[in-house]
Design a protein around this motif. Structure first.
Motif, PDB file in Angstrom:
ATOM      1  N   VAL A 211       3.256   0.918  11.670  1.00 43.27           N
ATOM      2  CA  VAL A 211       2.331   1.805  10.959  1.00 43.27           C
ATOM      3  C   VAL A 211       2.477   1.623   9.450  1.00 43.27           C
ATOM      4  O   VAL A 211       3.592   1.645   8.925  1.00 43.27           O
ATOM      5  CB  VAL A 211       2.593   3.287  11.332  1.00 43.27           C
ATOM      6  N   ASP A 212       1.334   1.457   8.773  1.00 44.43           N
ATOM      7  CA  ASP A 212       1.346   1.363   7.315  1.00 44.43           C
ATOM      8  C   ASP A 212       0.118   2.090   6.766  1.00 44.43           C
ATOM      9  O   ASP A 212      -0.809   2.406   7.511  1.00 44.43           O
ATOM     10  CB  ASP A 212       1.359  -0.093   6.852  1.00 44.43           C
ATOM     11  N   ASP A 213       0.137   2.334   5.458  1.00 44.38           N
ATOM     12  CA  ASP A 213      -0.977   3.073   4.865  1.00 44.38           C
ATOM     13  C   ASP A 213      -2.169   2.176   4.550  1.00 44.38           C
ATOM     14  O   ASP A 213      -3.295   2.481   4.928  1.00 44.38           O
ATOM     15  CB  ASP A 213      -0.531   3.869   3.626  1.00 44.38           C
ATOM     16  N   VAL A 214      -1.950   1.057   3.861  1.00 47.49           N
ATOM     17  CA  VAL A 214      -3.049   0.186   3.447  1.00 47.49           C
ATOM     18  C   VAL A 214      -2.741  -1.254   3.854  1.00 47.49           C
ATOM     19  O   VAL A 214      -1.652  -1.753   3.593  1.00 47.49           O
ATOM     20  CB  VAL A 214      -3.267   0.237   1.917  1.00 47.49           C
ATOM     21  N   LEU A 215      -3.712  -1.898   4.473  1.00 52.81           N
ATOM     22  CA  LEU A 215      -3.619  -3.328   4.764  1.00 52.81           C
ATOM     23  C   LEU A 215      -4.481  -4.051   3.742  1.00 52.81           C
ATOM     24  O   LEU A 215      -5.669  -3.763   3.597  1.00 52.81           O
ATOM     25  CB  LEU A 215      -4.098  -3.619   6.184  1.00 52.81           C
ATOM     26  N   TYR A 216      -3.855  -4.993   3.034  1.00 50.56           N
ATOM     27  CA  TYR A 216      -4.549  -5.724   1.974  1.00 50.56           C
ATOM     28  C   TYR A 216      -4.400  -7.219   2.255  1.00 50.56           C
ATOM     29  O   TYR A 216      -5.120  -7.769   3.073  1.00 50.56           O
ATOM     30  CB  TYR A 216      -3.963  -5.294   0.631  1.00 50.56           C
TER      31      TYR A 216
END
Length: 181
Positions: free
Chosen positions: A102-107
Motif C-alpha cells: 500500500v502506498d499513497d501516490v504511484l508516479y
C-alpha cells in the motif's frame, strides 16, 4: 506563484478506501493468507485504514506491517549523505502470503520497485498486489497498480500531495502547479 486545488476531501478519501477494501476482498476471495504492508510514511496509515475497513466487512483482523525502503532506493545518493532509516516493522511471516503493498501516490514506479526488493529480502510471498490512493501516471518502470483510489493524469510540473490527519493534521489530496508570471 503556486496554485493549489483540492482533488479529494476527507469523505472522498474514505469512499476510495472503502471501494479498494471491497476490491481486495473480491479479487482475493476473502482474507485467507492476506496481509497488508504499507510503505513508509503515508502508505502505513492507508494500510491501517484498509485493515479497519476489511475488519468491518469480514469481522476479522488482517496483519498489517510497515516497510521502510530507504536503503533500497536507487536515488539514495541524491536524497542525502546520511539517509534516515526508520526500519521496517513486519512481525509476521510473509512466506506464502498474499501481500497487498500500500502506498499513497504511484508516479514513476521507483518506490514500488524498491519496496518489491525489500519484500523479497524478507520472504517469499505467494503474490504481491499493489494498492495506491492516487495513480498520477508517468511510469519509468513497468509497474501497474491492482487497486487505485483515483487516477489523476498530471504533468511533470504538477505535484500531488496526499495529506493525512496522522501526519499532516489535514485530510485531503491536493494538486499543486507552479506558474511563472
Amino acid at each position: 506563484m503556486v496554485r493549489e486545488r483540492v482533488l479529494l476531501d476527507e469523505a472522498a478519501i474514505g469512499r476510495a478506501l472503502t471501494r479498494i477494501a471491497h476490491e481486495i476482498l473480491e479479487k482475493n476471495k476473502g482474507i485467507e493468507d492476506l496481509v497488508l504492508i504499507g510503505i513508509k510514511t503515508r502508505g502505513i496509515y492507508l494500510a491501517r485504514r484498509l485493515g479497519e475497513k476489511i475488519k468491518m466487512i469480514e469481522g476479522q483482523d488482517v496483519p498489517i506491517g510497515e516497510l521502510d525502503i530507504t536503503l533500497y532506493r536507487d536515488d539514495l545518493s541524491e536524497k542525502s549523505d546520511q539517509p534516515l532509516v526508520q526500519g521496517s516493522h513486519i512481525d509476521f511471516s510473509i512466506e506464502g502470503k498474499k501481500v497487498i503493498l500500500v502506498d499513497d501516490v504511484l508516479y514513476t514506479g521507483r518506490t514500488v520497485r524498491a519496496a518489491l526488493d525489500a519484500l523479497i529480502d524478507i520472504g517469499r510471498p505467494q503474490l504481491i498486489q499493489l494498492a495506491v490512493l492516487i495513480d498520477r501516471g508517468h511510469r519509468e518502470l513497468p509497474i501497474r497498480p491492482d487497486y487505485v483510489g483515483k487516477n489523476i493524469p498530471t504533468s511533470r510540473q504538477e505535484m500531488i500531495s496526499v495529506q493525512l490527519k496522522e501526519v499532516d493534521q489535514k485530510e485531503q489530496v491536493v494538486i499543486r502547479q507552479t506558474t511563472t508570471l
